[in-house]
Write a protein that holds these residues in place. Sequence first.
Motif, PDB file in Angstrom:
ATOM      1  N   THR A 104     -37.594 -61.587  20.483  1.00 40.05           N
ATOM      2  CA  THR A 104     -37.326 -60.151  20.361  1.00 40.05           C
ATOM      3  C   THR A 104     -36.111 -59.958  19.454  1.00 40.05           C
ATOM      4  O   THR A 104     -35.013 -60.427  19.774  1.00 40.05           O
ATOM      5  N   PRO A 105     -36.233 -59.311  18.299  1.00 42.23           N
ATOM      6  CA  PRO A 105     -35.082 -59.086  17.423  1.00 42.23           C
ATOM      7  C   PRO A 105     -33.969 -58.304  18.130  1.00 42.23           C
ATOM      8  O   PRO A 105     -34.242 -57.329  18.841  1.00 42.23           O
ATOM      9  N   VAL A 106     -32.753 -58.761  17.952  1.00 37.77           N
ATOM     10  CA  VAL A 106     -31.575 -58.114  18.538  1.00 37.77           C
ATOM     11  C   VAL A 106     -30.679 -57.674  17.388  1.00 37.77           C
ATOM     12  O   VAL A 106     -30.147 -58.503  16.648  1.00 37.77           O
ATOM     13  N   LEU A 107     -30.507 -56.383  17.200  1.00 35.69           N
ATOM     14  CA  LEU A 107     -29.642 -55.829  16.155  1.00 35.69           C
ATOM     15  C   LEU A 107     -28.291 -55.485  16.773  1.00 35.69           C
ATOM     16  O   LEU A 107     -28.146 -54.456  17.442  1.00 35.69           O
ATOM     17  N   SER A 108     -27.320 -56.368  16.549  1.00 31.90           N
ATOM     18  CA  SER A 108     -26.015 -56.211  17.171  1.00 31.90           C
ATOM     19  C   SER A 108     -25.116 -55.318  16.319  1.00 31.90           C
ATOM     20  O   SER A 108     -25.152 -55.359  15.083  1.00 31.90           O
ATOM     21  N   PHE A 109     -24.281 -54.525  17.008  1.00 36.42           N
ATOM     22  CA  PHE A 109     -23.284 -53.703  16.327  1.00 36.42           C
ATOM     23  C   PHE A 109     -21.923 -54.391  16.270  1.00 36.42           C
ATOM     24  O   PHE A 109     -20.948 -53.793  15.802  1.00 36.42           O
ATOM     25  N   ASP A 110     -21.858 -55.620  16.736  1.00 37.31           N
ATOM     26  CA  ASP A 110     -20.611 -56.365  16.661  1.00 37.31           C
ATOM     27  C   ASP A 110     -20.351 -56.772  15.201  1.00 37.31           C
ATOM     28  O   ASP A 110     -21.276 -57.117  14.458  1.00 37.31           O
ATOM     29  N   GLU A 111     -19.080 -56.751  14.780  1.00 44.17           N
ATOM     30  CA  GLU A 111     -18.716 -56.983  13.385  1.00 44.17           C
ATOM     31  C   GLU A 111     -18.242 -58.409  13.123  1.00 44.17           C
ATOM     32  O   GLU A 111     -17.874 -58.733  11.992  1.00 44.17           O
ATOM     33  N   THR A 112     -18.232 -59.247  14.149  1.00 39.14           N
ATOM     34  CA  THR A 112     -17.620 -60.568  13.993  1.00 39.14           C
ATOM     35  C   THR A 112     -18.598 -61.690  14.316  1.00 39.14           C
ATOM     36  O   THR A 112     -18.203 -62.734  14.821  1.00 39.14           O
ATOM     37  N   THR A 113     -19.865 -61.503  14.037  1.00 39.84           N
ATOM     38  CA  THR A 113     -20.849 -62.536  14.328  1.00 39.84           C
ATOM     39  C   THR A 113     -20.601 -63.765  13.460  1.00 39.84           C
ATOM     40  O   THR A 113     -20.642 -63.667  12.223  1.00 39.84           O
ATOM     41  N   SER A 172     -14.262 -61.022  20.872  1.00 38.78           N
ATOM     42  CA  SER A 172     -14.593 -60.086  19.796  1.00 38.78           C
ATOM     43  C   SER A 172     -13.419 -59.855  18.860  1.00 38.78           C
ATOM     44  O   SER A 172     -13.606 -59.681  17.650  1.00 38.78           O
ATOM     45  N   TYR A 173     -12.223 -59.850  19.387  1.00 36.64           N
ATOM     46  CA  TYR A 173     -11.042 -59.549  18.577  1.00 36.64           C
ATOM     47  C   TYR A 173     -10.253 -60.800  18.217  1.00 36.64           C
ATOM     48  O   TYR A 173      -9.659 -60.871  17.131  1.00 36.64           O
ATOM     49  N   ALA A 174     -10.217 -61.776  19.068  1.00 37.32           N
ATOM     50  CA  ALA A 174      -9.474 -63.002  18.779  1.00 37.32           C
ATOM     51  C   ALA A 174     -10.127 -63.787  17.645  1.00 37.32           C
ATOM     52  O   ALA A 174      -9.469 -64.203  16.683  1.00 37.32           O
ATOM     53  N   ASN A 175     -11.446 -64.003  17.710  1.00 37.51           N
ATOM     54  CA  ASN A 175     -12.139 -64.787  16.692  1.00 37.51           C
ATOM     55  C   ASN A 175     -12.352 -64.018  15.406  1.00 37.51           C
ATOM     56  O   ASN A 175     -12.565 -64.610  14.349  1.00 37.51           O
TER      57      ASN A 175
END
Length: 879
Positions: A115-124, A170-173
């Motif tokens: 199942t495709p997952v479209l993430s809104f996270d900016e640090t993948t 999310s913020y550290a990496n």
Amino acid sequence: MGTLRFLLCAFVSLVFLFSSKAKSGVKEDVIGAIIDTSSRVGKEESLAMEMAVEDFNNHFNHTLHLIVKDCQSQPLQAALIAVDLIETERVKAILGPNSWEEAKLVAEIGSRTQTPVLSFDETTPNWAIDKWPFLIQASSDQSIQMKAIAAIVQSWKWREVTLLYEDVDSYANGVFPYLSDALYAVDVMIAELVAFPPANSPSPLLFDALMNLRERQCRVFILHSSLELALKIFETAKKMEMMEKDFVWIVTHSISSMVHSIDHVNISYMQGGLGVKSFFSNSGDYYKLFYKRFSKRFQARHPHEENHEPGIFAVQAYDAVWTVGLASMGGSGSISTDMRGQHLLEKILESDFNGLTSQIQFINHKLPATKIFGVINIVGRSYRELGFWSENMGFMEPVEMGAKNFSSMENLELVIWPKGPKTTPKGWTLPSSSNATLRIGVPTSTFKQFVTVEKDNSPSQGNNYTGYAIEVFKAAIDYLPYPLPYEFVNFTGTYDDLVQKVYLKEFDAIVGDVAITSKRYKWAEFSHPYTEPGLVLVSPVQLQTSHKAWLFMRPFTITMWLLTGIINVFNGFVVWLIERNHCPELKGPLVNQIGTLLWLAFNTLFSLHGEKLHSNLSRMAMVVWLFVALVMTRSYTATLTSMLTLQKFEATVKDVEVLKATKAPVGFGKGSYVKGYLTDVMGFDSYLMQCKTPEEYEQAFRNQSIKAAFMEAPLAKVFLAKYCKGYTQSGPSFKVGGFGYAFPRGSQLVPDISEEILKLSEQGILRGLENGMIASETCVDEDLIKDRSSLSPNSFWVLFTISVGSSTMALIIYVIHKLNSKELMVECLTIWVFISAVIKHRWHQRRQLPIKVSDPEMRPKAEICPSRSTFAIQGLEMH
């Protein structure tokens, strides 16, 4: 019975569903969304996705169904929702995990179920795509924003920053690797990394962390966190007076892109802060229509929110729905068959259309990184857009973006800093323990021209500090854009001990003639040298030509000498040939005639009064040659005089290797690094003598205690200015040392002081101060040079030897020639009488007895032709 009832209801529902679809001829595609509906970001994303579904269905007459689930920012909750959406709701794709913690769990489930997952996270991270091939980053990569932040820091010449981040992946990496590289590229250090607990942590932890930062010197803070945590940090910082003068706050995209949503109370805590936010064009008609609709519906749905405009997160969510919708149609305008799994993923990755933000195209499962960022200044109830920044163009003005670009943010609109725009924050402060006053150690220099410490007669009994090093430091401090109080403290130990005091924090800086060496860099950091670096060799001078015995030949070239001789012989031959008939003395034996000829030839060169000639022809030839001889002798005399009296001086020691080979004694400055350099690097094993002052150096030279001295270039300038004619610099300069100001390692003052020293140098102020120091010295060795410039017999000993030798040889030849002649007895008697008269004269002169010569026989006479000369010594005449 209950199971049968459930199956019956399910069957009825399916029948109803398929019957309705059959009637309309439209197939429904279901997509799911996992967001935190309680946050401002979640509220905007939820509404934007609903609007996208409506617009898509209206545009394509397609039933796209959206199911939104609230995960409350809990990763496990997000994972459970994903399972439910896939297994129960049968969604074709999942949108919306906003954090990496949520996205990686949902991606694991999506990859297992295709199942495709479209993430809104900016640090993948890149490795995540290989591990979870169905994970797609539907938001633009924001890593380039760290270069924008580094450019802001560089614009205002801040040398250190403190990074504050939320202690979640999310913020550290997503910040440290990119920010550290960007800051390193512009020569800025990260003074400290401070991890704050998540937004739902107890407030006392925030207070303790900020209190610790308040005591540090660095005052430039870069904050990368969620908006919720950022608001808590700014509120606490405001209460702790950390939003005051000299403090700098820079927020990243995750905060600045949501500034539009902050209420007036919370935004008052952030006054004067800077930020970077993703840029997207908001000038298109489609966006303007979306903006109006969104604002109206958002206000109706969330009336308690003060601001209703959409942000970048709402726009990205809108485009994500369209991405899945277009992919589910198979790229055509008609409804396709079931395209779950791999086929749908491929169609999503092949997307290519104009969204609200930009062109939607995926590269390696990610949208392209944002290239342009807006630079904002938080002021009043909102923010001001100062301009833009791009990696290729630098800073750009907000109007007609791209028309004019700058390398520094200083060229953009005026920044309103905390507590006003008048002064740019210096971004650091002195430790509170020092009472904001620098304690500056000053060495006791042996060269008073650099540092002079005099006792003050004031009641406070302080010291007066003067000298070149002090004046340069004061001038640099005056040029700083901020006040810097300081006090000088005299130190009487060695220079190495003084530098170690900085390392031990006993002094905040050192000002004096302190050489910059690698050894001292272990203890302190140095400013840019304010003097010329180098180690030079100084030695006494001597005349360049004092040892050249044949100097008298140099006025004429060899060709000139040969031509002069030929002309002299020719003129002598002419005079002899003509006058031999008039003077019997020009006749006789061949040897005598040759001698007479040569005598006549060269006599005119030294006796310009001429001889008595009997022929007009010989007189004519003699007159012309007398004029030529007059010019030649005067030119020779003038040239030789210039060579003898206007000579240059040269060093007595020209080569370091000569010093080492002859093991000559060498001087060096006491307490400096020079001794170690001479022995360890240059290999001197001869006698080395320490000298403190210029006077000691000069005395050692006079006493022959040293043959040469190695001095640091600035000290050598002072010594040669004082003893300007007795000594000189010789040999090459060794590029070591140079005087600089020492500071504790990592001190914020080092780049500022270095910059001001460079400005002083470029403006000529440094040269003026140096010339004033050197001009204050007067040359004291005039007498020494006068003695050295006096002419001595050394330049004429060859002439003397030739003269005496030729006279002696002529006498020997004459005696041998006259041995058989009767005239020899008369001539010998004449010589004996002459010598006796001279000896008797000297004897009586010593005993103060008068000399009487009355015998006329003691007056021998001799006559030669063509001239007559008379020689008289107190009554004794010889003709």
